[in-house]
Write an enzyme that holds these catalytic residues in place. Structure first.
Site, PDB file in Angstrom:
ATOM      1  N   ARG A 199      32.694 -32.023 -43.541  1.00  0.00           N
ATOM      2  CA  ARG A 199      33.073 -30.629 -43.295  1.00  0.00           C
ATOM      3  C   ARG A 199      31.969 -29.809 -42.620  1.00  0.00           C
ATOM      4  O   ARG A 199      32.262 -28.955 -41.779  1.00  0.00           O
ATOM      5  CB  ARG A 199      33.496 -29.969 -44.613  1.00  0.00           C
ATOM      6  N   GLN A 217      39.815 -45.415 -37.746  1.00  0.00           N
ATOM      7  CA  GLN A 217      40.022 -45.633 -39.173  1.00  0.00           C
ATOM      8  C   GLN A 217      41.496 -45.922 -39.450  1.00  0.00           C
ATOM      9  O   GLN A 217      42.375 -45.172 -39.031  1.00  0.00           O
ATOM     10  CB  GLN A 217      39.602 -44.437 -40.034  1.00  0.00           C
ATOM     11  N   HIS A 273      31.508 -42.726 -50.247  1.00  0.00           N
ATOM     12  CA  HIS A 273      31.638 -41.330 -50.655  1.00  0.00           C
ATOM     13  C   HIS A 273      31.179 -41.264 -52.109  1.00  0.00           C
ATOM     14  O   HIS A 273      31.785 -41.869 -52.988  1.00  0.00           O
ATOM     15  CB  HIS A 273      33.093 -40.880 -50.523  1.00  0.00           C
ATOM     16  N   CYS A 317      40.761 -42.124 -49.482  1.00  0.00           N
ATOM     17  CA  CYS A 317      41.634 -40.942 -49.458  1.00  0.00           C
ATOM     18  C   CYS A 317      42.496 -40.891 -50.718  1.00  0.00           C
ATOM     19  O   CYS A 317      43.174 -41.871 -51.041  1.00  0.00           O
ATOM     20  CB  CYS A 317      42.515 -40.961 -48.224  1.00  0.00           C
TER      21      CYS A 317
END
Length: 338
Positions: free
Chosen positions: A240, A75, A176, A105
Protein backbone atom coordinates in the site's frame (compact mmCIF):
# COMPACT_ATOMS: atom_id res chain seq x y z
CA UNK A 1 16.67 -24.97 -17.60
CA UNK A 2 18.36 -23.11 -20.44
CA UNK A 3 21.31 -20.82 -19.85
CA UNK A 4 19.15 -17.86 -20.85
CA UNK A 5 16.48 -18.84 -18.31
CA UNK A 6 19.11 -19.28 -15.60
CA UNK A 7 20.46 -15.78 -16.29
CA UNK A 8 16.95 -14.37 -16.11
CA UNK A 9 16.49 -16.04 -12.70
CA UNK A 10 19.66 -14.33 -11.49
CA UNK A 11 18.42 -10.98 -12.76
CA UNK A 12 15.02 -11.51 -11.10
CA UNK A 13 16.64 -12.43 -7.80
CA UNK A 14 18.36 -9.07 -7.90
CA UNK A 15 15.20 -7.22 -8.97
CA UNK A 16 13.33 -8.89 -6.12
CA UNK A 17 15.45 -6.99 -3.59
CA UNK A 18 12.54 -4.55 -3.85
CA UNK A 19 9.17 -5.42 -5.32
CA UNK A 20 5.69 -3.92 -5.43
CA UNK A 21 3.04 -6.29 -4.09
CA UNK A 22 0.25 -7.66 -6.26
CA UNK A 23 -2.87 -5.76 -5.17
CA UNK A 24 -6.35 -6.43 -6.52
CA UNK A 25 -7.89 -3.44 -8.35
CA UNK A 26 -4.66 -1.48 -7.92
CA UNK A 27 -1.60 -2.95 -9.66
CA UNK A 28 -3.06 -3.07 -13.14
CA UNK A 29 -0.99 -2.33 -16.25
CA UNK A 30 -1.46 1.44 -15.95
CA UNK A 31 -0.25 1.44 -12.36
CA UNK A 32 2.75 -0.68 -13.30
CA UNK A 33 3.65 1.67 -16.16
CA UNK A 34 3.85 4.55 -13.69
CA UNK A 35 5.86 2.51 -11.20
CA UNK A 36 8.34 1.52 -13.91
CA UNK A 37 8.95 5.18 -14.73
CA UNK A 38 9.91 5.74 -11.11
CA UNK A 39 12.12 2.64 -10.74
CA UNK A 40 13.77 0.82 -13.61
CA UNK A 41 14.75 -2.29 -11.64
CA UNK A 42 12.18 -3.00 -8.90
CA UNK A 43 10.14 -6.13 -9.61
CA UNK A 44 6.49 -5.45 -10.44
CA UNK A 45 3.57 -7.86 -10.01
CA UNK A 46 0.20 -8.09 -11.70
CA UNK A 47 -3.04 -8.23 -9.81
CA UNK A 48 -3.92 -11.84 -9.06
CA UNK A 49 -5.34 -13.60 -12.14
CA UNK A 50 -7.18 -16.86 -11.51
CA UNK A 51 -6.19 -19.93 -13.47
CA UNK A 52 -9.87 -20.75 -14.26
CA UNK A 53 -10.29 -17.30 -15.83
CA UNK A 54 -7.40 -17.98 -18.21
CA UNK A 55 -7.85 -21.68 -18.90
CA UNK A 56 -11.61 -22.11 -18.81
CA UNK A 57 -12.70 -18.53 -19.41
CA UNK A 58 -10.21 -17.67 -22.14
CA UNK A 59 -9.69 -14.23 -20.56
CA UNK A 60 -6.31 -13.70 -22.19
CA UNK A 61 -6.84 -9.92 -22.15
CA UNK A 62 -5.91 -10.15 -18.45
CA UNK A 63 -2.34 -10.88 -19.56
CA UNK A 64 -1.94 -7.58 -21.44
CA UNK A 65 0.99 -5.42 -20.39
CA UNK A 66 3.43 -2.90 -21.84
CA UNK A 67 6.93 -4.17 -22.69
CA UNK A 68 8.43 -1.38 -20.60
CA UNK A 69 7.09 -3.08 -17.46
CA UNK A 70 9.84 -5.74 -17.42
CA UNK A 71 10.83 -7.18 -15.03
CA UNK A 72 7.20 -8.09 -14.40
CA UNK A 73 5.66 -11.14 -12.75
CA UNK A 74 2.25 -12.73 -13.23
CA UNK A 75 0.51 -13.76 -10.04
CA UNK A 76 -1.87 -16.69 -10.40
CA UNK A 77 -4.62 -17.90 -8.09
CA UNK A 78 -5.70 -21.52 -8.20
CA UNK A 79 -5.33 -24.91 -6.59
CA UNK A 80 -5.52 -27.42 -9.42
CA UNK A 81 -1.98 -28.40 -10.48
CA UNK A 82 -2.88 -29.21 -14.07
CA UNK A 83 -4.92 -26.04 -14.57
CA UNK A 84 -2.24 -23.90 -12.94
CA UNK A 85 0.34 -25.47 -15.23
CA UNK A 86 -1.76 -24.48 -18.25
CA UNK A 87 -2.24 -20.94 -16.89
CA UNK A 88 1.47 -20.64 -16.16
CA UNK A 89 2.25 -21.67 -19.72
CA UNK A 90 -0.08 -18.96 -21.04
CA UNK A 91 1.69 -16.44 -18.83
CA UNK A 92 5.14 -17.54 -19.96
CA UNK A 93 4.05 -17.43 -23.59
CA UNK A 94 2.82 -13.87 -23.01
CA UNK A 95 6.36 -12.99 -21.92
CA UNK A 96 6.08 -12.68 -18.15
CA UNK A 97 9.42 -13.02 -16.37
CA UNK A 98 8.05 -14.97 -13.39
CA UNK A 99 4.94 -16.89 -12.39
CA UNK A 100 3.87 -16.46 -8.77
CA UNK A 101 1.35 -18.60 -6.88
CA UNK A 102 -0.94 -16.77 -4.45
CA UNK A 103 -1.14 -18.51 -1.07
CA UNK A 104 -1.99 -15.40 0.91
CA UNK A 105 -5.26 -13.78 -0.18
CA UNK A 106 -7.96 -14.29 2.49
CA UNK A 107 -11.08 -13.10 0.65
CA UNK A 108 -14.29 -15.16 0.71
CA UNK A 109 -14.26 -15.38 -3.08
CA UNK A 110 -10.78 -16.86 -3.03
CA UNK A 111 -11.63 -19.28 -0.23
CA UNK A 112 -14.64 -20.59 -2.15
CA UNK A 113 -12.26 -21.55 -4.94
CA UNK A 114 -9.92 -23.29 -2.48
CA UNK A 115 -6.96 -21.09 -3.21
CA UNK A 116 -5.25 -18.10 -1.69
CA UNK A 117 -4.49 -18.19 2.04
CA UNK A 118 -6.48 -21.39 2.60
CA UNK A 119 -3.66 -23.20 0.79
CA UNK A 120 -1.51 -22.69 3.89
CA UNK A 121 -3.50 -25.66 5.24
CA UNK A 122 -2.45 -27.82 2.28
CA UNK A 123 1.34 -27.60 1.85
CA UNK A 124 1.60 -30.79 -0.20
CA UNK A 125 -1.02 -29.51 -2.65
CA UNK A 126 0.96 -26.28 -3.00
CA UNK A 127 4.10 -28.32 -3.64
CA UNK A 128 2.25 -30.31 -6.31
CA UNK A 129 1.09 -27.06 -7.93
CA UNK A 130 4.62 -25.65 -7.92
CA UNK A 131 6.03 -28.84 -9.43
CA UNK A 132 3.41 -28.89 -12.19
CA UNK A 133 3.97 -25.23 -13.03
CA UNK A 134 7.75 -25.64 -13.10
CA UNK A 135 7.38 -28.59 -15.44
CA UNK A 136 5.25 -26.49 -17.80
CA UNK A 137 7.38 -23.32 -18.06
CA UNK A 138 10.98 -22.24 -18.42
CA UNK A 139 10.61 -19.16 -16.18
CA UNK A 140 10.88 -19.05 -12.41
CA UNK A 141 7.89 -20.19 -10.34
CA UNK A 142 7.59 -18.50 -6.95
CA UNK A 143 5.17 -18.46 -4.01
CA UNK A 144 3.66 -15.66 -1.91
CA UNK A 145 2.29 -16.90 1.40
CA UNK A 146 1.23 -15.98 4.92
CA UNK A 147 2.90 -17.20 8.12
CA UNK A 148 -0.22 -19.28 8.79
CA UNK A 149 -4.01 -19.11 9.01
CA UNK A 150 -6.61 -19.29 11.77
CA UNK A 151 -5.48 -21.35 14.76
CA UNK A 152 -2.29 -22.61 13.14
CA UNK A 153 0.93 -22.07 15.06
CA UNK A 154 3.19 -20.28 12.54
CA UNK A 155 6.43 -21.62 14.00
CA UNK A 156 5.14 -25.12 13.40
CA UNK A 157 3.39 -24.82 10.04
CA UNK A 158 5.57 -22.32 8.18
CA UNK A 159 8.77 -24.41 8.24
CA UNK A 160 6.84 -27.43 6.93
CA UNK A 161 5.26 -25.29 4.21
CA UNK A 162 8.63 -23.89 3.10
CA UNK A 163 10.24 -27.32 3.19
CA UNK A 164 7.54 -28.74 0.90
CA UNK A 165 7.68 -25.99 -1.71
CA UNK A 166 11.49 -25.95 -1.68
CA UNK A 167 11.51 -29.69 -2.34
CA UNK A 168 9.20 -29.04 -5.30
CA UNK A 169 11.74 -26.65 -6.79
CA UNK A 170 10.61 -23.26 -5.54
CA UNK A 171 13.71 -21.14 -4.85
CA UNK A 172 12.09 -17.79 -4.09
CA UNK A 173 9.28 -17.03 -1.65
CA UNK A 174 7.64 -13.88 -0.34
CA UNK A 175 6.23 -14.15 3.18
CA UNK A 176 3.50 -11.80 4.38
CA UNK A 177 4.46 -11.60 8.05
CA UNK A 178 0.88 -11.89 9.34
CA UNK A 179 -1.54 -14.71 9.85
CA UNK A 180 -4.75 -14.65 7.84
CA UNK A 181 -8.04 -15.26 9.61
CA UNK A 182 -10.35 -16.93 7.12
CA UNK A 183 -13.43 -16.34 9.26
CA UNK A 184 -14.28 -13.21 11.19
CA UNK A 185 -11.99 -10.70 9.48
CA UNK A 186 -12.48 -8.96 6.15
CA UNK A 187 -9.63 -8.85 3.60
CA UNK A 188 -8.95 -5.25 4.68
CA UNK A 189 -8.86 -6.24 8.37
CA UNK A 190 -6.52 -9.12 7.48
CA UNK A 191 -4.03 -6.54 6.23
CA UNK A 192 -4.03 -4.65 9.55
CA UNK A 193 -5.33 -6.56 12.57
CA UNK A 194 -3.27 -9.78 12.80
CA UNK A 195 0.04 -8.79 14.42
CA UNK A 196 3.19 -8.67 12.34
CA UNK A 197 5.91 -11.19 13.14
CA UNK A 198 8.96 -9.97 11.29
CA UNK A 199 11.26 -12.01 13.50
CA UNK A 200 9.71 -15.25 12.28
CA UNK A 201 10.45 -14.32 8.67
CA UNK A 202 14.07 -13.60 9.58
CA UNK A 203 14.20 -16.94 11.39
CA UNK A 204 12.92 -18.69 8.25
CA UNK A 205 15.72 -17.15 6.20
CA UNK A 206 18.22 -18.51 8.70
CA UNK A 207 16.55 -21.93 8.63
CA UNK A 208 16.33 -22.05 4.82
CA UNK A 209 19.46 -20.22 3.60
CA UNK A 210 19.06 -21.68 0.11
CA UNK A 211 15.73 -19.90 -0.33
CA UNK A 212 15.50 -16.32 -1.59
CA UNK A 213 13.19 -14.87 1.10
CA UNK A 214 11.36 -11.56 0.75
CA UNK A 215 9.33 -10.01 3.54
CA UNK A 216 5.94 -8.35 3.06
CA UNK A 217 3.47 -6.65 5.35
CA UNK A 218 3.47 -3.20 6.92
CA UNK A 219 6.69 -1.94 5.33
CA UNK A 220 6.19 1.77 4.75
CA UNK A 221 9.48 3.15 3.45
CA UNK A 222 12.82 2.55 1.81
CA UNK A 223 14.44 3.02 5.23
CA UNK A 224 12.50 0.06 6.59
CA UNK A 225 13.32 -1.98 3.48
CA UNK A 226 17.02 -1.21 3.85
CA UNK A 227 16.90 -2.34 7.49
CA UNK A 228 15.43 -5.74 6.57
CA UNK A 229 17.99 -6.21 3.79
CA UNK A 230 20.82 -5.25 6.14
CA UNK A 231 19.70 -7.99 8.53
CA UNK A 232 20.08 -10.63 5.84
CA UNK A 233 16.77 -10.93 4.01
CA UNK A 234 17.03 -11.20 0.24
CA UNK A 235 14.13 -8.92 -0.63
CA UNK A 236 11.36 -6.64 0.57
CA UNK A 237 7.91 -6.38 -0.98
CA UNK A 238 5.99 -3.15 -0.36
CA UNK A 239 2.25 -2.86 -1.02
CA UNK A 240 0.00 0.00 0.00
CA UNK A 241 2.79 2.48 0.71
CA UNK A 242 4.15 2.00 -2.80
CA UNK A 243 0.68 2.64 -4.20
CA UNK A 244 -0.31 5.65 -2.08
CA UNK A 245 3.16 7.30 -2.05
CA UNK A 246 4.76 5.90 -5.21
CA UNK A 247 7.41 8.59 -5.53
CA UNK A 248 8.50 8.30 -1.90
CA UNK A 249 8.96 4.52 -2.14
CA UNK A 250 10.16 3.97 -5.69
CA UNK A 251 11.95 7.05 -7.02
CA UNK A 252 15.15 6.51 -5.03
CA UNK A 253 15.02 2.72 -5.09
CA UNK A 254 17.39 2.31 -8.04
CA UNK A 255 20.09 4.29 -6.25
CA UNK A 256 19.53 3.12 -2.68
CA UNK A 257 18.48 -0.50 -3.11
CA UNK A 258 20.21 -1.44 -6.36
CA UNK A 259 23.26 0.83 -6.30
CA UNK A 260 22.63 2.62 -9.57
CA UNK A 261 24.33 5.94 -10.23
CA UNK A 262 21.24 7.62 -11.64
CA UNK A 263 19.40 10.88 -11.19
CA UNK A 264 16.13 10.52 -9.30
CA UNK A 265 13.02 11.04 -11.41
CA UNK A 266 11.05 14.00 -10.06
CA UNK A 267 7.25 13.85 -9.73
CA UNK A 268 6.96 16.45 -12.52
CA UNK A 269 9.21 14.37 -14.77
CA UNK A 270 7.13 11.27 -14.01
CA UNK A 271 3.96 13.09 -15.04
CA UNK A 272 5.63 14.28 -18.25
CA UNK A 273 6.70 10.71 -19.02
CA UNK A 274 3.13 9.50 -18.51
CA UNK A 275 1.56 11.95 -20.98
CA UNK A 276 2.36 10.09 -24.25
CA UNK A 277 1.12 6.85 -22.68
CA UNK A 278 -2.10 8.56 -21.57
CA UNK A 279 -2.57 10.04 -25.04
CA UNK A 280 -2.27 6.62 -26.65
CA UNK A 281 -4.70 5.12 -24.15
CA UNK A 282 -7.34 7.78 -24.81
CA UNK A 283 -6.82 7.56 -28.59
CA UNK A 284 -7.51 3.81 -28.41
CA UNK A 285 -10.83 4.38 -26.62
CA UNK A 286 -9.63 4.35 -23.01
CA UNK A 287 -10.68 6.75 -20.26
CA UNK A 288 -8.43 9.23 -18.50
CA UNK A 289 -9.41 8.17 -14.99
CA UNK A 290 -8.33 4.58 -15.68
CA UNK A 291 -4.76 5.90 -15.48
CA UNK A 292 -4.95 9.01 -13.31
CA UNK A 293 -6.51 7.12 -10.39
CA UNK A 294 -3.07 5.54 -9.94
CA UNK A 295 -1.36 8.95 -10.01
CA UNK A 296 -3.22 10.58 -7.11
CA UNK A 297 -0.42 9.95 -4.60
CA UNK A 298 2.45 11.04 -6.81
CA UNK A 299 2.87 14.34 -4.97
CA UNK A 300 1.95 12.95 -1.52
CA UNK A 301 3.28 15.12 1.27
CA UNK A 302 4.19 18.03 -1.00
CA UNK A 303 2.67 21.51 -0.98
CA UNK A 304 -0.49 21.60 -3.09
CA UNK A 305 -0.86 17.82 -3.23
CA UNK A 306 -4.48 18.04 -2.07
CA UNK A 307 -5.37 20.24 -5.08
CA UNK A 308 -3.66 17.77 -7.41
CA UNK A 309 -5.77 14.92 -6.03
CA UNK A 310 -8.93 17.01 -6.00
CA UNK A 311 -8.78 18.10 -9.64
CA UNK A 312 -7.86 14.64 -10.90
CA UNK A 313 -10.58 12.97 -8.81
CA UNK A 314 -13.31 15.39 -9.84
CA UNK A 315 -12.53 15.90 -13.52
CA UNK A 316 -10.82 12.76 -14.85
CA UNK A 317 -14.09 10.82 -14.92
CA UNK A 318 -15.92 13.35 -17.07
CA UNK A 319 -16.78 12.50 -20.67
CA UNK A 320 -14.04 13.53 -23.03
CA UNK A 321 -11.53 14.28 -20.25
CA UNK A 322 -8.02 14.56 -21.61
CA UNK A 323 -4.55 15.90 -20.87
CA UNK A 324 -5.97 19.34 -20.07
CA UNK A 325 -7.16 17.92 -16.75
CA UNK A 326 -3.61 17.00 -15.78
CA UNK A 327 -2.36 20.43 -16.84
CA UNK A 328 -5.07 22.06 -14.70
CA UNK A 329 -4.26 19.81 -11.75
CA UNK A 330 -0.60 20.80 -11.89
CA UNK A 331 -1.50 24.48 -12.21
CA UNK A 332 -3.88 24.40 -9.24
CA UNK A 333 -1.28 22.54 -7.22
CA UNK A 334 1.37 25.17 -7.91
CA UNK A 335 -1.04 27.97 -7.05
CA UNK A 336 -1.85 26.32 -3.74
CA UNK A 337 1.82 25.82 -2.99
CA UNK A 338 2.77 29.42 -3.78
Amino acid sequence: MTAQAAQKDLDLSRAARLSVAPMMDWTDRHCRYLHRILSRESLLYTEMVTSPALVRGGALHLLTYDPSEHPVALQLGGSDPEELAQAAKLGAEAGYDEINLNCGCPSDRVQSGTFGAVLMKHPQLVADCVAAMREAVDVEVTVKCRIGVDEQEPREVLPEFLEKIAAAGCTRVTIHARKAWLQGLSPKENRDIPPLDYELVHEMKAAFPQLHVSINGGVQSLEEAEAHLARGLDGVMIGRAAYHQPWDVLAEADARIFGWDVETVSPDAAVAAMLPYIERHIASGGKLHQITRHMLGLYAGRPGARKWRQVLSEKSTRDGAGLEVIEEAQGRMREAAA
